[in-house]
Structure formats: C-alpha cells, structure tokens
Motif scaffolding. Structure first.
Motif, mmCIF file in Angstrom:
data_model
loop_
_atom_site.group_PDB
_atom_site.id
_atom_site.type_symbol
_atom_site.label_atom_id
_atom_site.label_comp_id
_atom_site.label_asym_id
_atom_site.label_seq_id
_atom_site.Cartn_x
_atom_site.Cartn_y
_atom_site.Cartn_z
ATOM 1 N N TYR A 20 0.831 -1.213 0.000
ATOM 2 C CA TYR A 20 0.000 0.000 0.000
ATOM 3 C C TYR A 20 0.857 1.252 0.000
ATOM 4 O O TYR A 20 0.447 2.303 -0.469
ATOM 5 C CB TYR A 20 -1.035 -0.013 1.135
ATOM 6 N N PHE A 21 2.092 1.139 0.533
ATOM 7 C CA PHE A 21 2.978 2.301 0.449
ATOM 8 C C PHE A 21 3.338 2.593 -1.009
ATOM 9 O O PHE A 21 3.339 3.745 -1.453
ATOM 10 C CB PHE A 21 4.255 2.055 1.256
ATOM 11 N N ASN A 22 3.608 1.530 -1.789
ATOM 12 C CA ASN A 22 3.962 1.711 -3.199
ATOM 13 C C ASN A 22 2.797 2.280 -4.009
ATOM 14 O O ASN A 22 2.984 3.142 -4.869
ATOM 15 C CB ASN A 22 4.406 0.370 -3.807
ATOM 16 N N LYS A 36 3.080 10.512 -6.846
ATOM 17 C CA LYS A 36 3.978 10.834 -7.953
ATOM 18 C C LYS A 36 3.193 11.395 -9.141
ATOM 19 O O LYS A 36 3.594 12.389 -9.757
ATOM 20 C CB LYS A 36 4.741 9.570 -8.358
ATOM 21 N N SER A 37 2.043 10.763 -9.453
ATOM 22 C CA SER A 37 1.188 11.263 -10.549
ATOM 23 C C SER A 37 0.643 12.644 -10.225
ATOM 24 O O SER A 37 0.588 13.531 -11.089
ATOM 25 C CB SER A 37 0.030 10.287 -10.800
ATOM 26 N N TYR A 38 0.250 12.839 -8.961
ATOM 27 C CA TYR A 38 -0.290 14.143 -8.557
ATOM 28 C C TYR A 38 0.768 15.239 -8.716
ATOM 29 O O TYR A 38 0.496 16.305 -9.282
ATOM 30 C CB TYR A 38 -0.762 14.087 -7.102
ATOM 31 N N VAL A 84 -5.869 2.516 -2.621
ATOM 32 C CA VAL A 84 -5.431 2.484 -1.219
ATOM 33 C C VAL A 84 -6.652 2.407 -0.293
ATOM 34 O O VAL A 84 -6.662 1.646 0.689
ATOM 35 C CB VAL A 84 -4.601 3.735 -0.887
ATOM 36 N N LEU A 85 -7.698 3.160 -0.634
ATOM 37 C CA LEU A 85 -8.906 3.183 0.202
ATOM 38 C C LEU A 85 -9.693 1.883 0.105
ATOM 39 O O LEU A 85 -10.296 1.443 1.081
ATOM 40 C CB LEU A 85 -9.790 4.359 -0.205
ATOM 41 N N SER A 86 -9.706 1.263 -1.084
ATOM 42 C CA SER A 86 -10.542 0.064 -1.266
ATOM 43 C C SER A 86 -9.813 -1.224 -0.897
ATOM 44 O O SER A 86 -10.408 -2.144 -0.327
ATOM 45 C CB SER A 86 -11.026 -0.029 -2.715
ATOM 46 N N LEU A 87 -8.506 -1.305 -1.181
ATOM 47 C CA LEU A 87 -7.765 -2.559 -0.946
ATOM 48 C C LEU A 87 -7.062 -2.593 0.402
ATOM 49 O O LEU A 87 -6.784 -3.666 0.944
ATOM 50 C CB LEU A 87 -6.740 -2.762 -2.066
#
Length: 797
Positions: A29-31, A38-40, A73-76
């Motif tokens: 989840y950190f990755n 990074k995209s943001y 991140v929120l769902s998994l």
C-alpha cells in the motif's frame, strides 16, 4: 548474544510467515500511494509550466491517475496509515481538474472522519475555495476568517487571506478585493502569492474599467518571478488595456510579439482573435477577416510558422487580403464564428453570416461556440420568416361602381376615380351585395395585416438589438413602423424604444424623439415617462378608463362576429385583445373561446389544443381550467399515467368547487326570475346578471328564450349494485338539470322518484352529472344555459 539473536525467528515458523506477509502488505500500500502521489506531483508540475488558462490534457491525465491509484489504497488497504493521505490527495486532484462536487465530498469526508489528521487545515482551506466557486460567499467568508484567526501554519493562513481577497473579487466588490491583494503584495513575503496578488490587482483595475492603472499593474507582475501562465496573462492583459484605451496599433504590436514568443504558442488562437478585434475596432473589417482567415488556414504543426505570417496580420496588406469564403483546410471554430459575427453586425449580411456559422458547427466547436452558432442561425431564420411578412403588400379595398342609371353616378364619379388611383389592384363590383361581402372580407384581412406586419417588424428590431447587439439596424426597422403605421399603437411603442436606444448608444436626437412622442402619442402610456407629475396623473386615469373600455369594446366586437358566424374575424379580434391587453381579466375567456371556435366551428382540433395548452399554463386558476383540462386529457397530451391521474384528481377537486358555485348561482337566479313574466324585463336582466359558467349569455328559467332545447351527447351509464338490478325495481326518476353552454350539468333538482329507492336516486345523480350535453339555443341560434328535463326509466331498456 544480543536479544535479537536470542529471539531469532526461524524461516520455517508460522510467526515468520505472518511477519513476512505484514512487511509485504505494508510495502504494497505504500507503493500504491507513492505512485498516486507521484502522478499528482507531475500533474501540478505540468500546470505550473503551462502557458494556457485551461488545464492541459497531460495534467488532467496525471490527476486522474492519482485519483485511481489513491482510490485503490482506500478500497484494498482499508485502515492503513495512508487513508487520510489518500483522501486528501483525491480531493486536491478533483479540485485541479475542476470537479468541485467530488472534491468537496472528499474534503468533507476527511474533516468528518479524521479530525486529528495533519491535513485538516489544508482541507478547510480547499473547502472554502470551493464554496467561493459555488458562490456560497457567506459560509466561505466564515471559514476563511476562522482559519486566519487560528494558530494554523503561516502558509495556510496566507493562502486563506488570499482566498478572502478572491472571495471579494468573485462578489464583484473589486475595491475591497484590491485592498486585500495590495496587502498581500506588501506584507506576505511569498513570491508565488505576491505574483498572483499583483496579477489580481491588475485584473481588479481592469474590471473597474480603470485601464491606465490596470496597465501599470500588469507591468509590475514580472517583478515577482511569476509562473509561465501568469507571465502570459500579465502581458496579454497589458495588451487588452492598450486596446481598451484606444491604442490599437500598440495593442496589435503587443499581441503579435506574444504570438511569436515560442513560450506562448499554446495561446495562438486567443492572440489571433485579439488582433482581429483591434482591426475591427479600427474600422478595418476586411483586415479583421483577413487575420481570422489566416488563423483558419494556420496549422501549428505545419511548415508555415507564426513568425512568417506575423507581419501580414500586423500591417495592412490590401493585395494579400483573402476574400470572404476562401477555402480553408484547418478550420478554427472561434475564427469562423467571429467572421460570421462581422458579416452580421458590420455588413448586415445575414446570408454570409449564416454560411460561416454553419461551417463553424462542422469544425468541432466548443459547447459555447456551438450554442452561440445555433442561436444565431435560429434568430436569422426568424428574421427571414418575419421579413416575408414585412414585405407583404397591404390588401386592396374593393370598389363599388355605381350604375350609370343611378342619380348618384355624378356625385360618386370623383370619389371612384380617386379611389381607383389609390388602389389600382382593388376589384371593382357593380353588385352591391357582392361588394358588401368583399368589403367584409377586406376588413378582416386589413385587420390581420395591421396587426401582423408592424409586430413582425418590431420583433426584427428586437432581435437586432438584444440578440445581435446591432442598435443601428434596430433603430432603422423601428423607423419603418413609425412611417408605415403612424396610427397604430405599436408606432408609439417603437418610438419609445428608439428613445431608449438613443440614450444608450448615442444614436439619434433624444430630445427630438421625446418631443415627437409627446406630440404624436401624448395620450398613450408611453408618454407617461416624459411628463410632469400633474399631467402624468391625468393621463394615467384616462388610460385606465380607456383601456377598460377598449377591452370591453373589443370583446363585444369579437362576440358579435361570432354570433354572425364570422369565426375567422372573431378569432382575429380576440387575438388582438390578448396581444394588446395581456393582463386583462377577459384574456382567459378569449383564449377559451378561440379554442372553442377552432374545435367546433373550424374543425381544427390541433390548433384548439395549442390554445388550450397556453390557457392552462398562463391562467391555471381561471374558471375555465376544468373544461380545458378535460379536453387536454382527451387529447392524450400527458406523458405518463401518473401525470394523468394527478390531473384527473385536480380536475375532480376543481369540478366540485365549480359545481358548488354554479348551483348556488343557478338557484339564486331561479328565485329572482321565477315570478317575472314580462319578456322585456327578462331581456334587461340578461344584460346585467353575471354568470361564471357562460361565455356569452346568461340563461334564465323562462322557456320562451329556448328555441332549441339541449340534448344528451355522451351518456354515462348508471353504476349501481347488481342486487338492485335483480330486485326488478320498476318506475322512473325525473331530474331537472341546469345545463351550461359548455354542456355540463351544473345543478340537479329531483322532480319525482316513483321507484322509492334512494340508492338508485344517487346513481341517477352521478350519471346525470358525468354525462355531456349539447347546450340549448336561443331564437338567434346562440348557445345558452338552460334547464333540461331528464327521465330515467326502470327496468332499463
């Protein structure tokens, strides 16, 4: 050995496996969040390096990637330590791509579920910014002031102070905003905020039309190391100030300079349009069109460069001017629309304008340009249709030739000769009967002409003024009304609008127009605006009285035409009443009567439904709503069964109320008239009694006024239990029904019930009330409301 060695976890043990899973899960989840961030950040970087006001497609793609990855991140990985980080990242990404609804939801989710998060101050700030966009200024101001007064980080409070200035800017309180922006430049030592504030200072001056101050403020933006987009906005804003100050050559020079700057290549369309605008303001429309056609032909990826055409669009080159309609490959919808506007407003060439609007629609325009083109084409189509009415010739009156044997021949010779000179196309009649018939037809056509033509011209003027922003052409068309129809009330209305145009656009002599209005139309309501108080009060009283008389006279004229069987003339007069006195209490009645004529006399139910639909929309509470609703339900105009049921319930309620009023009225009339035997006296009462259920005449109980009795048109069968039918009940029930001219039984009186059964009596009442009847007729064959005797016989045949 140290403690770690003593407690070494063996690779094959279960504890080791669990420990390994936890490590891998945490890394996972950190990755995912790392990639989202990074995209943001890449999206933000693209925004900062962009020279466009619009969000670049590459930046939007990166923000969408950030939203997608943070959502994982929120769902998994629910409950991970990056949950609030992911929510904040999603909210800011939505904010940057302009999806403020989704952004607001995320910021509110973070504030509700993570009150201790480190992102709470920033979430409050973004939430307030969105409230400003939504024009919820009061709540936004409260939140921003709370942030400023708190112990939040200095950077957050500075941003909040800047947003407070933006709030005043959005409120159009530019002076207040200006003070805030100036404070930011002077007190907050943050180059980013200072450059943004200095740019806003310039824009505030610009919005207040203080162009000299705005130009100076735009030039100062470069002192604060602005971003690329802010540098472009400041330089193009300076050019716009020069344009508004009338320094068109300097403005063109500035825009061409920006056009050839490689860092601003993403704004070439906007700069072409600005250069064309300057040429237009200089009065050189051909050069403006030439510039726009250069934009149409320019390919940013082609061989021809902006530098190579810069001189052509900056300096007038008559030999190079491309003719309107030049074939173009790369079409710019903005340029095509602008060329259409020039042909429309500067050349008054609606046909060429339509051609360019149509081409623009094929060039994949934005929704805004598409809407504007479609509106322009629709307005031009309306002008073309109205122009056909405008070009109609007035009808020629018929001429009666007096026979030579008549003693009146000599007396009428001069008149006939003069009339033939005036009306060369008028048909000459020797038969007086045919002449009178032709004269009657002529009067109807003339009335229609005198209503349609000036109203059509006035509508053309309205379109040019309000839709095309072309007051000169509008003024010209209004002149035609005053010249062609000086005795028509609409001429006063046209002159009144001319005065407004003269005052707003400096066209014509305002005082001369006012004097003409007072002189030629001093008795109309349009003169009230230019009178002193004493004259105004007198005229207001006079207008009120004459308006009331005019409505009544028109209605009586329409009624008379109806009674004479002249239905088209009746409709024309009723329509004139509706157009001239739209707020009169007679209008609902006139609309209903027009529909009645269309349906029952002209066999045009479609037109009747149109009129009835207008009646239900504009006069919902009129007493005619029951009748109208019935007809519309029968015409199946409603979209679904639910709407139909709702309308039926509403109809039933209104019917009950109307029947109650009608019964009380009918009984009162019956009491008042039952002892009157004198026909003359009864006739006088007819003229004075009000009746909410009759269109033209009040009916009375006297049978001497009924030439043709009412009859059943649509019989509703009895609805009573089978047990009564099986009892073999015999006898009859007589009802006396008061039938309105619309064919409704509005009152029932029981004469006798020989069956003795009360349940059957109630069933008879219901059947009689729901049945439809044709109204009775008086000796002049006019519909009247009258009593109708109906007998129900049992057993039923």
């Amino acid at each position: 050995m140290n403690g770690l060695t003593k407690n070494y976890i063996k690779p094959g043990s279960g504890i080791f496996i669990i420990f390994l899973v936890l490590i891998i899960s945490g890394c996972a989840y950190f990755n995912v969040f790392y990639n989202a961030k990074k995209s943001y950040n890449k999206g933000v970087q693209i925004l900062e390096e962009s020279d466009s006001r619009e969000i670049p497609q590459e930046a939007e793609t990166e923000f969408n990637n950030a939203i997608e990855k943070a959502s994982k991140v929120l769902s998994l990985y629910q409950g991970s330590r990056f949950t609030d980080d992911a929510i904040m990242l999603i909210g800011k990404s939505f904010y940057h791509i302009g999806d403020y609804f989704q952004a607001k939801r995320k910021f509110e989710e973070l504030l509700s579920n993570f009150p201790d998060s480190k992102y709470v101050p920033e979430a409050y700030l973004y939430h307030a910014k969105i409230l400003i966009v939504e024009n919820d200024f009061d709540l936004a101001e409260t939140e921003l002031n709370t942030i400023i007064a708190s112990d939040m980080k200095k950077e957050i409070k500075s941003d909040a102070f800047f947003s407070l200035a933006d709030l005043n800017f959005h409120r159009k309180d530019y002076k207040e905003a200006l003070e805030h922006y100036q404070s930011i430049v002077a007190e907050i030592k943050d180059k980013r905020l200072q450059s943004e504030a200095q740019l806003k200072i310039a824009e505030s001056y610009f919005m207040m039309e203080e162009y000299t101050e705005a130009a100076e403020a735009y030039l100062k933006v470069k002192n604060f190391d602005p971003s690329l987009i802010n540098r472009y906005l400041s330089e193009s804003g300076y050019g716009s100030c020069l344009e508004n100050l009338g320094e068109y050559d300097r403005a063109i020079e500035k825009f061409v300079e920006l056009l050839t700057n490689k860092y601003y290549k993403g704004n070439y369309v906007e700069l072409f349009l600005e250069i064309a605008r300057c040429w237009e303001l200089k009065g050189n429309i051909d050069q403006a069109i030439y510039v726009l056609n250069q934009l149409n032909g320019f390919d940013p990826d082609g061989v021809i460069t902006l530098q190579s055409i810069a001189e052509d669009i900056a300096v007038r080159n008559p030999e190079k001017l491309s003719a309107p309609g030049t074939k173009i490959n790369n079409r710019s919808p903005e340029a095509l629309y602008y060329i259409g506007e020039l042909h429309l407003k500067r050349y008054s060439d609606i046909y060429k304008a339509t051609e360019y609007y149509s081409i623009a629609l094929k060039a994949q325009p934005s929704n805004e340009i598409k809407t504007q083109c479609n509106n322009r084409i629709a307005n031009i189509d309306e002008i073309q249709r109205l122009s056909q009415v405008f070009n109609e010739k007035p009808p020629a009156p018929p001429v009666l030739r007096v026979p030579e044997s008549s003693d009146a021949q000599k007396d009428n010779a001069a008149i006939q000769q003069a009339l033939r000179k005036l009306v060369s196309e008028g048909v000459i009649f020797e038969d007086s009967v045919k002449y009178l018939a032709a004269l009657k037809s002529y009067n109807i056509i003339l009335l229609d002409y005198q209503e349609r033509v000036p109203n059509s011209i006035y509508r053309i003027a309205e379109i040019y003024l309000t839709e095309f922003d072309n007051p000169d052409t509008a003024f010209h068309y209004l002149d035609k009304i005053i010249t062609m129809f000086p005795g028509n009330l609409i001429a006063a209305k046209a002159l009144f609008l001319q005065i407004d145009i003269a005052q707003s656009y400096n066209i014509g002599d305002v005082e001369q127009l006012k004097s003409r209005l007072l002189k030629d139309y001093g008795n109309t309501e349009y003169a009230l605006y230019f009178m002193d108080d004493s004259d105004k009060k007198k005229l207001e009283a006079k207008i009120q009285l004459s308006r009331k008389d005019s409505v009544r006279v028109l209605f009586e004229e329409a009624e008379n035409a109806y009674f004479q069987g002249d239905y088209k003339s009746s409709i024309a007069v009723f329509q004139s009443l509706i157009d001239r006195f739209p707020d009169s209490e007679f209008v609902p009645k006139a609309l209903y009567t027009i529909a009645y004529i269309y349906e029952y006399h002209l066999n045009n139910p479609d037109e009747a439904v149109k009129v009835l639909t207008r009646l239900t929309k504009e006069f919902e509470n009129s007493e005619y709503s029951k009748k109208v609703t019935n007809k519309l339900i029968q015409a199946n105009l409603f979209l679904n069964e639910q709407q139909r049921m709702e309308m039926l319930k509403d109809l039933a309620q209104k019917a009950l109320e109307e029947q109650k009023l009608a019964r009380e009225k009918a009984k009162q009339d019956s009491i008042r008239l039952e002892n009157i035997k004198d026909p003359v006296r009864l006739e006088n009462i007819i003229k004075t009694l009000p009746n909410p259920n009759s269109n033209f005449l009040i009916s009375i109980e006297s049978e001497s006024f009924v030439a043709i009795p009412s009859r059943i048109v649509e019989d509703v069968a009895l609805d009573y239990p089978d047990s009564l039918r099986m009892q073999g009940i015999t006898g009859y029930i007589d009802l006396k029904l008061f039938i309105s001219i619309e064919g409704y039984a509005v009152d029932e009186v029981l004469f006798q019930n020989t069956t003795g059964n009360r349940t059957l009596e109630q069933a008879v009442y219901i059947s009689a009330e729901e049945s439809m009847y044709s109204p009775a007729r008086d000796p002049q064959n006019r519909p009247i409301a009258a009593w109708h005797l109906r007998r129900y016989v049992f057993p039923e045949k």
